[in-house]
Design an enzyme around this catalytic site. Sequence first.
Site, short mmCIF file in Angstrom:
data_model
loop_
_atom_site.label_atom_id
_atom_site.label_comp_id
_atom_site.label_asym_id
_atom_site.label_seq_id
_atom_site.Cartn_x
_atom_site.Cartn_y
_atom_site.Cartn_z
N GLY A 82 -13.72 3.35 -10.74
CA GLY A 82 -12.31 3.04 -10.56
C GLY A 82 -11.79 1.93 -11.46
O GLY A 82 -12.18 1.79 -12.62
N SER A 97 -2.64 -6.15 -4.78
CA SER A 97 -2.00 -4.84 -4.67
C SER A 97 -0.51 -5.05 -4.42
O SER A 97 -0.10 -6.08 -3.86
CB SER A 97 -2.60 -4.05 -3.50
OG SER A 97 -1.82 -2.91 -3.18
N TYR A 109 -4.63 -4.01 5.74
CA TYR A 109 -4.89 -4.04 4.30
C TYR A 109 -3.84 -4.90 3.61
O TYR A 109 -4.17 -5.76 2.78
CB TYR A 109 -4.88 -2.62 3.74
CG TYR A 109 -4.96 -2.54 2.24
CD1 TYR A 109 -6.17 -2.73 1.58
CD2 TYR A 109 -3.83 -2.24 1.48
CE1 TYR A 109 -6.25 -2.65 0.20
CE2 TYR A 109 -3.91 -2.15 0.09
CZ TYR A 109 -5.11 -2.36 -0.54
OH TYR A 109 -5.20 -2.29 -1.91
#
Length: 264
Positions: free
Chosen positions: A18, A141, A154
């Site tokens: 990834g 993120s 998350y």
Amino acid sequence: MQINLAGKTALVTASTGGIGFAIAQGLALTGATVIVNGRSDSSVQKALARLREVAPQASLSGIAADLGDAAGANTLLAALPAVDILVNNAGIYGLVDFFDTDDATWEDYWQTNVMSGVRLSRALVPAMVERGWGRVLFISSESGRNIPADMVHYGVSKTAQLALSRGLAKRVAGSGVTVNSVLPGPTLSDGLAAMLEGERAKSGKTLEAVAAEFVMAHRPTSLIQRAATVEEVANMVIYLCSTQASATSGAALRVDGGVVDDIL
């Protein structure tokens, strides 16, 4: 712009696939000595073999360690040489409703997504400060800015990374060590590809087309209206690791395709 990191040693956590693998590959191609990390020796060795195919002249090594707890972090640290660049990429994610996330789930996410970076930075950054040069990156993120309702746990862990990055940058201010966060958005990584494989097989469309449909269904504010590639995310990280990025520290830089709908 020519980025040359010859003579620098970089550790990229969770770099057997990834985004992490793309970062390791990009750093290897700049001439850096790269240390690959994964949970198993098998995955580490496979990643090293792939890297040697694209960067045969690179200096590469690998250390297997699960960074989900202090013991794993200590295993990694015990095997490390001096490190100039630390890319905290280790992380887990998953769709779980808030009311179904128990304390154990929250603890797992906190340990892997936040404490892994705390432990490694605490151990490795003082030597960078002493040498007068270093780069620390946290792979956060867009979910740290735009908390997703279907995985609050998350999002909270990714917001914590932003605070950690900014605070550490302030702690080492003026030392020659920079600390930054990178915020990917929907990215066509191994995990997303696996999740979309059923729809791809059923529809007969390309993986990229299915990924674009997924992005527009779940992140309709995307301005590029597709998933980013892992290489596109890695490009930002490689720049921030470079000597050319010496005036950038304490920043949260988005590679989210414009998903977060603001001007900052």
